[in-house]
Design an enzyme around this catalytic site. Structure first.
Site, PDB file in Angstrom:
ATOM      1  N   LEU A  64       0.872  -1.098   0.041  1.00  0.00           N
ATOM      2  CA  LEU A  64      -0.202  -0.097   0.058  1.00  0.00           C
ATOM      3  C   LEU A  64       0.807   0.993   0.024  1.00  0.00           C
ATOM      4  O   LEU A  64       1.604   1.641   0.865  1.00  0.00           O
ATOM      5  CB  LEU A  64      -0.980  -0.087   1.117  1.00  0.00           C
ATOM      6  CG  LEU A  64      -1.766  -1.396   1.504  1.00  0.00           C
ATOM      7  CD1 LEU A  64      -2.548  -1.042   2.746  1.00  0.00           C
ATOM      8  CD2 LEU A  64      -2.387  -1.868   0.399  1.00  0.00           C
ATOM      9  N   ARG A 105       1.548  13.655   7.199  1.00  0.00           N
ATOM     10  CA  ARG A 105       2.388  13.886   8.482  1.00  0.00           C
ATOM     11  C   ARG A 105       3.720  14.246   8.049  1.00  0.00           C
ATOM     12  O   ARG A 105       4.509  14.853   8.828  1.00  0.00           O
ATOM     13  CB  ARG A 105       2.393  12.940   9.491  1.00  0.00           C
ATOM     14  CG  ARG A 105       0.855  12.672  10.041  1.00  0.00           C
ATOM     15  CD  ARG A 105       0.821  11.658  10.976  1.00  0.00           C
ATOM     16  NE  ARG A 105       0.374  10.407  10.175  1.00  0.00           N
ATOM     17  CZ  ARG A 105      -0.201   9.255  10.499  1.00  0.00           C
ATOM     18  NH1 ARG A 105      -0.026   9.026  11.781  1.00  0.00           N
ATOM     19  NH2 ARG A 105      -0.405   8.489   9.394  1.00  0.00           N
ATOM     20  N   THR A 153      -6.518   2.678   4.716  1.00  0.00           N
ATOM     21  CA  THR A 153      -5.862   1.555   4.090  1.00  0.00           C
ATOM     22  C   THR A 153      -7.089   0.425   3.634  1.00  0.00           C
ATOM     23  O   THR A 153      -6.638  -0.326   2.741  1.00  0.00           O
ATOM     24  CB  THR A 153      -5.230   0.990   5.173  1.00  0.00           C
ATOM     25  OG1 THR A 153      -5.912   0.820   6.465  1.00  0.00           O
ATOM     26  CG2 THR A 153      -3.841   1.877   5.401  1.00  0.00           C
ATOM     27  N   ASP A 193       5.434   2.021   4.133  1.00  0.00           N
ATOM     28  CA  ASP A 193       6.284   2.783   5.137  1.00  0.00           C
ATOM     29  C   ASP A 193       7.133   2.160   6.227  1.00  0.00           C
ATOM     30  O   ASP A 193       7.029   2.855   7.163  1.00  0.00           O
ATOM     31  CB  ASP A 193       5.315   4.126   5.601  1.00  0.00           C
ATOM     32  CG  ASP A 193       4.154   3.543   6.321  1.00  0.00           C
ATOM     33  OD1 ASP A 193       3.825   2.325   6.624  1.00  0.00           O
ATOM     34  OD2 ASP A 193       3.483   4.468   6.913  1.00  0.00           O
ATOM     35  N   ASN A 236       0.364  -3.527  15.679  1.00  0.00           N
ATOM     36  CA  ASN A 236       0.104  -3.834  14.293  1.00  0.00           C
ATOM     37  C   ASN A 236       1.286  -3.221  13.547  1.00  0.00           C
ATOM     38  O   ASN A 236       1.280  -2.230  13.420  1.00  0.00           O
ATOM     39  CB  ASN A 236      -1.355  -3.467  13.936  1.00  0.00           C
ATOM     40  CG  ASN A 236      -1.724  -3.591  12.545  1.00  0.00           C
ATOM     41  OD1 ASN A 236      -0.877  -4.523  11.992  1.00  0.00           O
ATOM     42  ND2 ASN A 236      -2.358  -2.846  11.773  1.00  0.00           N
ATOM     43  N   ASN A 244       5.685   7.991   9.722  1.00  0.00           N
ATOM     44  CA  ASN A 244       4.621   8.785   9.519  1.00  0.00           C
ATOM     45  C   ASN A 244       5.186  10.237   9.459  1.00  0.00           C
ATOM     46  O   ASN A 244       4.503  10.985   8.793  1.00  0.00           O
ATOM     47  CB  ASN A 244       3.572   8.550  10.310  1.00  0.00           C
ATOM     48  CG  ASN A 244       3.058   7.075  10.184  1.00  0.00           C
ATOM     49  OD1 ASN A 244       2.784   6.711   9.219  1.00  0.00           O
ATOM     50  ND2 ASN A 244       2.800   6.728  11.578  1.00  0.00           N
TER      51      ASN A 244
HETATM   52  C1  UD1 Z   1      -1.298   2.039   9.996  1.00  0.00           C
HETATM   53  C2  UD1 Z   1      -2.557   0.970  10.599  1.00  0.00           C
HETATM   54  C3  UD1 Z   1      -1.870   0.665  12.111  1.00  0.00           C
HETATM   55  C4  UD1 Z   1      -0.514   0.235  12.310  1.00  0.00           C
HETATM   56  C5  UD1 Z   1       0.308   0.993  11.331  1.00  0.00           C
HETATM   57  C6  UD1 Z   1       1.780   0.341  11.316  1.00  0.00           C
HETATM   58  C7  UD1 Z   1      -4.497   1.412   9.484  1.00  0.00           C
HETATM   59  C8  UD1 Z   1      -6.063   1.584   9.740  1.00  0.00           C
HETATM   60  N1  UD1 Z   1      -3.594   1.214  10.536  1.00  0.00           N
HETATM   61  O1  UD1 Z   1      -1.616   3.175  10.627  1.00  0.00           O
HETATM   62  O2  UD1 Z   1      -2.745  -0.080  12.617  1.00  0.00           O
HETATM   63  O3  UD1 Z   1      -0.071   0.165  13.374  1.00  0.00           O
HETATM   64  O4  UD1 Z   1       0.098   1.253   9.919  1.00  0.00           O
HETATM   65  O5  UD1 Z   1       2.825   1.299  10.863  1.00  0.00           O
HETATM   66  O6  UD1 Z   1      -4.320   0.550   8.704  1.00  0.00           O
HETATM   67  N2  UD1 Z   1      -2.415   4.076   2.458  1.00  0.00           N
HETATM   68  C9  UD1 Z   1      -3.013   4.007   1.146  1.00  0.00           C
HETATM   69  N3  UD1 Z   1      -4.065   4.362   0.771  1.00  0.00           N
HETATM   70  C10 UD1 Z   1      -4.944   5.332   1.868  1.00  0.00           C
HETATM   71  C11 UD1 Z   1      -4.276   5.255   3.144  1.00  0.00           C
HETATM   72  C12 UD1 Z   1      -2.950   4.737   3.443  1.00  0.00           C
HETATM   73  O7  UD1 Z   1      -2.502   3.418   0.372  1.00  0.00           O
HETATM   74  O8  UD1 Z   1      -5.924   5.704   1.662  1.00  0.00           O
HETATM   75  C13 UD1 Z   1      -0.968   3.371   2.674  1.00  0.00           C
HETATM   76  C14 UD1 Z   1       0.011   4.524   3.135  1.00  0.00           C
HETATM   77  O9  UD1 Z   1       0.802   5.063   1.649  1.00  0.00           O
HETATM   78  C15 UD1 Z   1       0.916   3.638   4.067  1.00  0.00           C
HETATM   79  C16 UD1 Z   1       0.066   2.514   4.371  1.00  0.00           C
HETATM   80  O10 UD1 Z   1      -1.075   2.360   3.601  1.00  0.00           O
HETATM   81  O11 UD1 Z   1       1.955   2.998   3.095  1.00  0.00           O
HETATM   82  C17 UD1 Z   1      -0.220   2.720   5.968  1.00  0.00           C
HETATM   83  O12 UD1 Z   1      -0.855   4.058   5.972  1.00  0.00           O
HETATM   84  P1  UD1 Z   1      -0.663   5.223   6.974  1.00  0.00           P
HETATM   85  O13 UD1 Z   1      -1.563   6.330   6.861  1.00  0.00           O
HETATM   86  O14 UD1 Z   1       0.832   5.272   7.438  1.00  0.00           O
HETATM   87  O15 UD1 Z   1      -1.235   4.215   8.332  1.00  0.00           O
HETATM   88  P2  UD1 Z   1      -0.927   4.559  10.022  1.00  0.00           P
HETATM   89  O16 UD1 Z   1      -1.476   5.610  10.619  1.00  0.00           O
HETATM   90  O17 UD1 Z   1       0.549   4.280   9.872  1.00  0.00           O
HETATM   91 MG    MG Z   2       2.076   4.466   8.486  1.00  0.00          MG
END
Ligand code: UD1
Ligand code: MG
Length: 471
Positions: free
Chosen positions: A11, A18, A81, A105, A172, A230
Site C-alpha cells: 500500500l 504528516r 487502508t 512505510d 500492528n 509517518n
Molecule cells: C497503519 C495501521 C496501524 C498500524 C500502522 C503501522 C490502519 C488503519 N492502521 O496506521 O494499525 O499500527 O499502520 O505502521 O491500517 N495508504 C494507502 N491509501 C490510503 C491510506 C493509506 O495506500 O488511503 C497506505 C500508505 O501510503 C501507507 C500505508 O497505507 O504506506 C499505511 O498508512 P498510514 O496512513 O501510514 O497508516 P498508519 O496511521 O501508520
Molecule cells: Mg504509517
C-alpha cells in the site's frame, strides 16, 4: 505439503500528510533508498515475486521509481487502508494462495521477517496472520487485542482506543498474510463507520472473526524491523537504524568502519575485506568496492565499481569504474561513463568525464579530461584541458600510450595525439600529432636584455612628475 503460491500487495497510495511534503511518502529515502523500494526489495529477497503496488498520491512518481516489474492498482481518492486494498481487487481477485498485504512505510522490514511470517502463517493454517511487535513506545500504532486463547481478537487504532487499550505495547505492523479464499469478499465488507470516516483495513480482523475464522499473530522478535514511518523525525531515526544495521554487517564481514556515526552506506553496497572506510563517506546504489582499499575521508561514490588496493580521498564519483591500485583525489570528480584502468593516478582538481584512462595514466593536478581515451602510461600535465564542446556538439580526444602532455595544454577536439608524442607546455593543439612527434603550438619567447630596468626608471620618473603637480 505443497507450497501455496504467494502474492504481495504493497500500500503506497497515501498522502503521507504528516511528512508535510510534496513527495509521496514512499519515495522518502532511508539509507539512500526509497522506503517503498526497501519494502519491495525485502519481499523479492524472501521469494515473493508476484508483487502489486497500490498507488495514488504521486502515483506516477512511485511507478517511475519502481519500474514495470510490478503490477499497479490505482486508488484515486485516499479513503483509508481498507479502501486501498479494495482498489486492488481487479488485479488480484483471481489469485489463489496466500496474499501478503503490507504498508509501504516500514523501511526496516527484512527478508527474514517476511520469510518467518509466511512460515508462521503456513504452520498454523489460520485465515490471517498479523505481524506484530512489542514497541517500547506504542504511540501512533494500532494496538493488538488478544483473546484469552492467544488468537487476535481485534486491532484498535490509536484514535479509537480506550486508556486501557492505549497501554498495550503489542502493535500492528500493517503487515499481514491471508488465505486468498473469500479474501476480497471480506475486504469489500469494510466500511467507514468510525470517527474519522476512514476505511480501516484493520477492520478485516473483526470480519474474519465474524465468519468464524482464526487470526493469529507473528510477533517479530526485533521491534526495530517493524517500525512505521509517518513523519520526518521518525524518518531520520529509521535512517540511523538502517545505517547501523548495514555498517554492522560490513564490519563483521571484515571492513573497518572508522566512524559509524559519519559513514553513510546503502544496503546492497558490497565492500571487500580489509578495506577501511574513513569518516564522512557516502557509498550509494550499486557501488562495489574491492579488498584492501582506503576510501575517505570525504568521499561520495554512487553506482561505482572500485577494484582492490585503491586509495580514494575527498572525491565524488558516479556511475564509473576505478580499477585496481588506482589513486584518486584529493578533490577529484569522476563523472559517469568513465573508466580508470589499473594504477591510474588522478590528483587534485581533476575532472574526468565519459573517458577511458588506460593502465598507469597520471593526471595529478588541475585538468579536465572529457570524451577522451588516454593510452597506457601517458602523463597529463597540470592545467590540461580537452576542449570537447564547441557550443553545439561534443567531440573526442584520443591520446596514445606513453605520451606526455605538457602543462596548460589546450587540446581542441576532435583531435588525435599519437603514441610517445610530446605536446609542449602551453600549446593549443588543433591538429593531429603523429606517433613520436613533438608539438609546439605557442608563441615564441622574446627576451630583451635590460628592458625591465629601463621600464621601471621611466615609470618612476612619471610618478615623480605627477607628485610635483605637473600633469
Ligand atoms: C497503519 C495501521 C496501524 C498500524 C500502522 C503501522 C490502519 C488503519 N492502521 O496506521 O494499525 O499500527 O499502520 O505502521 O491500517 N495508504 C494507502 N491509501 C490510503 C491510506 C493509506 O495506500 O488511503 C497506505 C500508505 O501510503 C501507507 C500505508 O497505507 O504506506 C499505511 O498508512 P498510514 O496512513 O501510514 O497508516 P498508519 O496511521 O501508520
Ligand atoms: Mg504509517
Amino acid at each position: 505439503m505443497s507450497e501455496r503460491p504467494i502474492a504481495a500487495l504493497v500500500l503506497a497510495a497515501g498522502k503521507g500528510t504528516r511528512m508535510k511534503s510534496d513527495l509521496p511518502k514512499g519515495l522518502h529515502k532511508v539509507g539512500g533508498l526509497s522506503m517503498v523500494q526497501l519494502v519491495t526489495d525485502a519481499l523479492l529477497a524472501a521469494g515473493v515475486t508476484d508483487v502489486a503496488i497500490v498507488v495514488g498520491h504521486g502515483g506516477e512518481l512511485v511507478q517511475a521509481e519502481l519500474g514495470d516489474r510490478f503490477g499497479y492498482a490505482w486508488q484515486h481518492e485516499q479513503l483509508g487502508t481498507g479502501h486501498a486494498v479494495q482498489c486492488a481487487e481487479p488485479i488480484l481477485n483471481h489469485f489463489q494462495g496466500d496474499i501478503i498485504v503490507t504498508a509501504g512505510d516500514t523501511p526496516l522490514v527484512t527478508e527474514q521477517m517476511f520469510a518467518d511470517l509466511i512460515a508462521a502463517h503456513r504452520s498454523t493454517g489460520a485465515a490471517c496472520t498479523v505481524a506484530t511487535s512489542i514497541q517500547e513506545d506504542p504511540t501512533g500504532y494500532g494496538r493488538i487485542l488478544r483473546e484469552t486463547n492467544g488468537t487476535v481478537g481485534a486491532i484498535v487504532e490509536q484514535k479509537d482506543a480506550t486508556p486501557e487499550q492505549l497501554a498495550i505495547q503489542e502493535v500492528n505492523a500493517a503487515i499481514y498474510v491471508f488465505r486468498s479464499e473469500g479474501f476480497f469478499d471480506r475486504v469489500n465488507r469494510i466500511g467507514n463507520d468510525n470517527k474519522q470516516q476512514e476505511y480501516y483495513f484493520t477492520d478485516i480482523i473483526h470480519i474474519l472473526r465474524e465468519d468464524g475464522l482464526r487470526v493469529d499473530a507473528y510477533v517479530c522478535p526485533d521491534a526495530d524491523v517493524l517500525v512505521g514511518i509517518n513523519d520526518r523525525w521518525q524518518l531520520q531515526d529509521a535512517d540511523r537504524r538502517l545505517r547501523a544495521r548495514t555498517l554492522e554487517g560490513l564490519a563483521r564481514s571484515g571492513v573497518t568502519i572508522v566512524d559509524p556515526n559519519n559513514t553513510y552506506v546503502s544496503p546492497g553496497v558490497k565492500i571487500g575485506r580489509d578495506t577501511t572506510i574513513e569518516p564522512n563517506t557516502y557509498l550509494y546504489g550499486s557501488t562495489v568496492i574491492g579488498e584492501r582499499c582506503s576510501i575517505g575521508p570525504n568521499v561520495r561514490l554512487v553506482d561505482t565499481k572500485v577494484g582492490s588496493d585503491v586509495l580514494i580521498l575527498f572525491t565524488n564519483a558516479q556511475e564509473c569504474e576505478i580499477g585496481d591500485e588506482c589513486k584518486v583525489g584529493p578533490f577529484a570528480n569522476i563523472r559517469p561513463k568513465s573508466r580508470l584502468e589499473v594504477d591510474v593516478n588522478i590528483g587534485n582538481f581533476v575532472e574526468v568525464n565519459r573517458s577511458v584512462l588506460h593502465d598507469g595514466v597520471k593526471a595529478r593536478h588541475l585538468a579536465y579530461i572529457g570524451d577522451a581515451e588516454v593510452g597506457a602510461e601517458t602523463n597529463i600535465g597540470a592545467g590540461t584541458i580537452t576542449c570537447n564542446y564547441d557550443g553545439f556538439f561534443k567531440h573526442k580526444t584520443s591520446i596514445g600510450a606513453n605520451a606526455f602532455i605538457g602543462s596548460n595544454s589546450t587540446l581542441i577536439a576532435p583531435v588525435n595525439i599519437g603514441d610517445r608524442a610530446i605536446v609542449t607546455a602551453g600549446s593549443v593543439i588543433t591538429d593531429a600529432v603523429a606517433d613520436d612527434a613533438g608539438a609546439f603550438a605557442r608563441a615564441r619567447q622574446i627576451t630583451r636584455e635590460g628592458w625591465a630596468k629601463a621600464w621601471r626608471s621611466r615609470k618612476a620618473a612619471e610618478k615623480e612628475n605627477s607628485k610635483k603637480g605637473n600633469p
